[in-house]
Design an enzyme around this catalytic site. Structure first.
Site, PDB file in Angstrom:
ATOM      1  N   GLY A 196       0.770  -1.241   0.000  1.00 37.80           N
ATOM      2  CA  GLY A 196       0.000   0.000   0.000  1.00 37.80           C
ATOM      3  C   GLY A 196       0.795   1.281   0.000  1.00 37.80           C
ATOM      4  O   GLY A 196       0.222   2.370   0.070  1.00 37.80           O
ATOM      5  N   PRO A 250       4.700  -5.118  -0.975  1.00 40.05           N
ATOM      6  CA  PRO A 250       4.622  -3.986  -1.887  1.00 40.05           C
ATOM      7  C   PRO A 250       4.362  -4.442  -3.323  1.00 40.05           C
ATOM      8  O   PRO A 250       4.946  -5.426  -3.783  1.00 40.05           O
ATOM      9  CB  PRO A 250       6.017  -3.351  -1.774  1.00 40.05           C
ATOM     10  CG  PRO A 250       6.911  -4.469  -1.337  1.00 40.05           C
ATOM     11  CD  PRO A 250       6.078  -5.399  -0.512  1.00 40.05           C
ATOM     12  N   GLY A 251       3.482  -3.743  -3.995  1.00 38.23           N
ATOM     13  CA  GLY A 251       3.221  -4.039  -5.408  1.00 38.23           C
ATOM     14  C   GLY A 251       3.502  -2.799  -6.227  1.00 38.23           C
ATOM     15  O   GLY A 251       4.522  -2.684  -6.906  1.00 38.23           O
ATOM     16  N   ARG A 252       2.595  -1.815  -6.079  1.00 33.88           N
ATOM     17  CA  ARG A 252       2.695  -0.559  -6.821  1.00 33.88           C
ATOM     18  C   ARG A 252       4.071   0.088  -6.701  1.00 33.88           C
ATOM     19  O   ARG A 252       4.649   0.524  -7.696  1.00 33.88           O
ATOM     20  CB  ARG A 252       1.636   0.412  -6.279  1.00 33.88           C
ATOM     21  CG  ARG A 252       1.558   1.726  -7.024  1.00 33.88           C
ATOM     22  CD  ARG A 252       0.702   2.733  -6.249  1.00 33.88           C
ATOM     23  NE  ARG A 252      -0.583   2.211  -5.828  1.00 33.88           N
ATOM     24  CZ  ARG A 252      -1.697   2.238  -6.549  1.00 33.88           C
ATOM     25  NH1 ARG A 252      -1.685   2.777  -7.739  1.00 33.88           N
ATOM     26  NH2 ARG A 252      -2.818   1.728  -6.075  1.00 33.88           N
ATOM     27  N   ARG A 297      -7.120   3.230 -15.188  1.00 34.73           N
ATOM     28  CA  ARG A 297      -7.120   3.851 -13.860  1.00 34.73           C
ATOM     29  C   ARG A 297      -7.847   5.190 -13.825  1.00 34.73           C
ATOM     30  O   ARG A 297      -8.438   5.539 -12.828  1.00 34.73           O
ATOM     31  CB  ARG A 297      -5.692   3.963 -13.301  1.00 34.73           C
ATOM     32  CG  ARG A 297      -5.136   2.582 -12.912  1.00 34.73           C
ATOM     33  CD  ARG A 297      -3.808   2.645 -12.168  1.00 34.73           C
ATOM     34  NE  ARG A 297      -3.946   3.246 -10.871  1.00 34.73           N
ATOM     35  CZ  ARG A 297      -3.526   4.470 -10.551  1.00 34.73           C
ATOM     36  NH1 ARG A 297      -2.902   5.208 -11.445  1.00 34.73           N
ATOM     37  NH2 ARG A 297      -3.707   4.931  -9.347  1.00 34.73           N
ATOM     38  N   TYR A 348     -10.759   5.456 -11.154  1.00 30.78           N
ATOM     39  CA  TYR A 348     -10.543   6.267  -9.950  1.00 30.78           C
ATOM     40  C   TYR A 348     -10.296   7.746 -10.256  1.00 30.78           C
ATOM     41  O   TYR A 348      -9.909   8.486  -9.356  1.00 30.78           O
ATOM     42  CB  TYR A 348      -9.280   5.809  -9.185  1.00 30.78           C
ATOM     43  CG  TYR A 348      -8.999   4.357  -9.067  1.00 30.78           C
ATOM     44  CD1 TYR A 348      -9.831   3.517  -8.335  1.00 30.78           C
ATOM     45  CD2 TYR A 348      -7.844   3.815  -9.632  1.00 30.78           C
ATOM     46  CE1 TYR A 348      -9.525   2.169  -8.192  1.00 30.78           C
ATOM     47  CE2 TYR A 348      -7.538   2.465  -9.485  1.00 30.78           C
ATOM     48  CZ  TYR A 348      -8.381   1.650  -8.763  1.00 30.78           C
ATOM     49  OH  TYR A 348      -8.068   0.336  -8.613  1.00 30.78           O
ATOM     50  N   CYS A 396     -14.688   3.978 -27.095  1.00 30.75           N
ATOM     51  CA  CYS A 396     -15.988   4.630 -27.215  1.00 30.75           C
ATOM     52  C   CYS A 396     -16.611   4.903 -25.854  1.00 30.75           C
ATOM     53  O   CYS A 396     -17.627   4.317 -25.483  1.00 30.75           O
ATOM     54  CB  CYS A 396     -16.900   3.782 -28.083  1.00 30.75           C
ATOM     55  SG  CYS A 396     -16.364   3.817 -29.779  1.00 30.75           S
ATOM     56  N   GLU A 397     -15.959   5.755 -25.083  1.00 35.17           N
ATOM     57  CA  GLU A 397     -16.431   6.201 -23.765  1.00 35.17           C
ATOM     58  C   GLU A 397     -15.897   7.613 -23.589  1.00 35.17           C
ATOM     59  O   GLU A 397     -14.700   7.826 -23.750  1.00 35.17           O
ATOM     60  CB  GLU A 397     -15.809   5.359 -22.628  1.00 35.17           C
ATOM     61  CG  GLU A 397     -16.104   3.891 -22.633  1.00 35.17           C
ATOM     62  CD  GLU A 397     -17.493   3.558 -22.137  1.00 35.17           C
ATOM     63  OE1 GLU A 397     -18.034   4.316 -21.306  1.00 35.17           O
ATOM     64  OE2 GLU A 397     -18.041   2.548 -22.604  1.00 35.17           O
ATOM     65  N   TYR A 431      -0.820  -1.740 -12.149  1.00 40.49           N
ATOM     66  CA  TYR A 431      -2.275  -1.612 -12.379  1.00 40.49           C
ATOM     67  C   TYR A 431      -2.603  -1.010 -13.737  1.00 40.49           C
ATOM     68  O   TYR A 431      -3.577  -0.288 -13.890  1.00 40.49           O
ATOM     69  CB  TYR A 431      -2.932  -0.818 -11.222  1.00 40.49           C
ATOM     70  CG  TYR A 431      -2.608  -1.425  -9.871  1.00 40.49           C
ATOM     71  CD1 TYR A 431      -3.124  -2.678  -9.522  1.00 40.49           C
ATOM     72  CD2 TYR A 431      -1.754  -0.792  -8.976  1.00 40.49           C
ATOM     73  CE1 TYR A 431      -2.802  -3.267  -8.304  1.00 40.49           C
ATOM     74  CE2 TYR A 431      -1.411  -1.377  -7.755  1.00 40.49           C
ATOM     75  CZ  TYR A 431      -1.945  -2.611  -7.433  1.00 40.49           C
ATOM     76  OH  TYR A 431      -1.620  -3.199  -6.228  1.00 40.49           O
TER      77      TYR A 431
HETATM   78  C1  LIG Z   1      -3.217  -4.915  -3.365  1.00 42.20           C
HETATM   79  C2  LIG Z   1      -2.549  -5.666  -2.308  1.00 42.20           C
HETATM   80  C3  LIG Z   1      -1.190  -5.494  -2.094  1.00 42.20           C
HETATM   81  C4  LIG Z   1      -0.327  -4.533  -2.874  1.00 42.20           C
HETATM   82  O1  LIG Z   1      -0.708  -3.223  -2.697  1.00 42.20           O
HETATM   83  P1  LIG Z   1       0.171  -2.034  -3.340  1.00 42.20           P
HETATM   84  O2  LIG Z   1      -0.623  -0.820  -3.044  1.00 42.20           O
HETATM   85  O3  LIG Z   1       0.262  -2.304  -4.790  1.00 42.20           O
HETATM   86  O4  LIG Z   1       1.481  -2.041  -2.669  1.00 42.20           O
HETATM   87  C5  LIG Z   1      -0.588  -6.249  -1.111  1.00 42.20           C
HETATM   88  N1  LIG Z   1      -1.295  -7.129  -0.379  1.00 42.20           N
HETATM   89  C6  LIG Z   1      -2.608  -7.322  -0.567  1.00 42.20           C
HETATM   90  C7  LIG Z   1      -3.324  -8.315   0.252  1.00 42.20           C
HETATM   91  C8  LIG Z   1      -3.285  -6.602  -1.531  1.00 42.20           C
HETATM   92  O5  LIG Z   1      -4.581  -6.785  -1.700  1.00 42.20           O
END
Ligand SMILES: *Cc1c(COP(=O)(O)O)cnc(C)c1O
Length: 433
Positions: A249, A292-294, A331, A335, A362-363, A391
């Site tokens: 997150g 961490p992902g994003r 995105r 959002y 077409c939006e 994402y």
């Molecule tokens: C989405 C998610 C993440 C990654 O969140 P980021 O905002 O991309 O870092 C990690 N753990 C869980 C369980 C998630 O649902």
């Protein structure tokens, strides 16, 4: 000068990434095109890994949250950097397995896993399944029994904190579809129930409070609440948790207005509260996981488009249309998220034009940037939208039957295709009649 540290302007006044000229990339691989800077992706993995070493004496594991960008190649990068994998579906699990990911480092999430997905996870020996609810727990215990194994599990807990982010990506409060709550005793009950089951081994707790969060405080609060819950489990049931997974997150910079705290700092503050609370409650510091992902993949990615028609509607708005849009980046339509962009072939020039960048779907809501500053764009220019490594591809669709772009990975001046561009043949391949 740019929101992502890895971007430069070369001697031709073109935007460069990973030592590659983006205008040349567009020429060679066509547009729209996703570009991932492999070295920055790796570097971002290391930031977290180093923080685990620094603040938890290495007693932890960083899981790359695949939902941000899941391909076999990105799985391999995360694996090479020593990370584990967070997967949320059979498809992501399949990708990680095919990429050769060590099974014990895979953590399987999701609020509504199907029997088929649970079977797949158990039969492949997934390290941990993060159980969301009682219905899942009972089915998982039965499935593990039928395979003659004891499955390691953790629970998705709602710590009840407000993550100060868009409501669609807030997940830690009681009114959420994810996990079990502390306030109403649900979390306590499910842990107790699991402990009495024969084929699951609950060894940890998990929470994830949301995404694109800029404050340290909600992370600290969540960690404190989770450690206190671990204390309650010990006091009331005599059970010690071994692992604490604090989710992902961490916010990133999409525009100049975003000012994220350095990730190392989040982790320092969180580690302080984890250690303090452990001491207060007479607990050992558990193994710490984070997801961490994003913040790993987003800054490493850009998307290149070719500018098409331009409509300057006097006293209304100037639209610059590109050859992609919500199909490759949904995105904004989801959002109203903000991005920054650069005219790649005029990258060093001043941004003097206020424009709205529109996609080709077409939006009317199919925009990439609204009222953003940009170098004066002309038809045929290459436009780079920045920080699109998370994402975007993972949320892409074939809306309007538009094929998905290719992904190229760049490093040291070399570029290679890691995901092929879809063709019209791909678009109809499942149409059987
Ligand atoms: C989405 C998610 C993440 C990654 O969140 P980021 O905002 O991309 O870092 C990690 N753990 C869980 C369980 C998630 O649902």
């Amino acid at each position: 000068m740019f929101v992502s540290e890895n971007l430069t302007v070369n001697e031709k006044n073109h935007l460069a990434i990973g030592g590659c000229d983006t205008v040349e990339l567009a020429k060679e691989f066509a547009t729209p095109l996703y570009v991932i800077d492999e070295d920055l992706f790796r570097k971002n993995c290391r930031v977290y890994k180093d923080a685990i070493d620094k603040y938890y004496d290495g007693n932890g594991l960083v899981l790359y949250a695949n939902k941000a960008l899941c391909t076999m190649y990105t799985c391999k990068l995360a694996m090479e950097e020593g990370l584990g994998a967070d997967v949320v579906s059979g498809g992501e699990l399949y990708t990680a397995i095919k990429a050769g990911f060590p099974m014990d480092k895979i953590y399987f999430h999701g609020n509504n896993k199907t029997d088929e997905e649970l079977e797949m996870a158990v039969s492949n020996g997934v390290g941990h399944i993060i159980v969301d609810n009682m219905y899942e727990l009972t089915r998982l215990n039965d499935i593990a029994k039928s395979h003659g194994v004891v499955q390691n599990i953790m629970f998705r807990i709602k710590p009840g904190v407000d993550a100060h982010t868009h409501s669609f990506i807030q997940t830690g409060q009681i009114d959420s579809k994810f996990g079990v709550a502390l306030e109403n005793g649900e979390a306590f009950e499910i842990y107790k129930a699991a402990h009495e089951m024969s084929n699951v081994n609950p060894d940890g707790l998990h929470c994830h409070i949301g995404s694109q969060i800029f404050d340290v405080e909600p992370f600290v609060k969540a960690a404190e609440i989770m450690m206190n819950f671990a204390g309650d489990l010990k006091d009331k049931l005599g059970l010690a948790i071994k692992k604490l997974n604090l989710g992902g997150g961490y916010g990133i910079r999409y525009t100049e207005n975003d000012d994220p705290v350095p990730y190392d700092e989040y982790i320092k503050h969180v580690s302080d509260i984890v250690k303090d609370t452990a001491k207060k409650r007479g607990l050992n510091v558990p193994m710490i996981l984070m997801e961490p992902g994003r913040s790993i993949s987003a800054p490493a990615g850009i998307t290149l488009y070719t500018v098409g028609g331009i409509k300057d509607i006097k006293n209304v708005r100037k639209y610059v249309s590109v050859d992609g849009g919500m199909g490759d980046n949904p995105r904004y339509i989801l959002y109203e998220s903000e991005y920054s962009a650069v005219v790649a072939n005029k990258a060093g020039d001043e941004k003097t034009d206020k424009v709205t960048v529109a996609g080709k779907c077409c939006e009317s809501g199919d925009l990439l940037l609204k009222d953003a500053m940009l170098q004066p764009a002309e038809s045929g220019d290459i436009l780079a939208v920045l920080a699109t490594g998370a994402y975007n591809y993972s949320m892409a669709s074939n809306y309007n039957r538009i094929p998905r772009p290719a992904i190229v990975a760049v490093s040291g001046g070399n570029a290679k295709v890691i995901v092929k561009r879809e063709t019209y043949e791909d678009i109809i391949k499942n149409d059987v009649l």
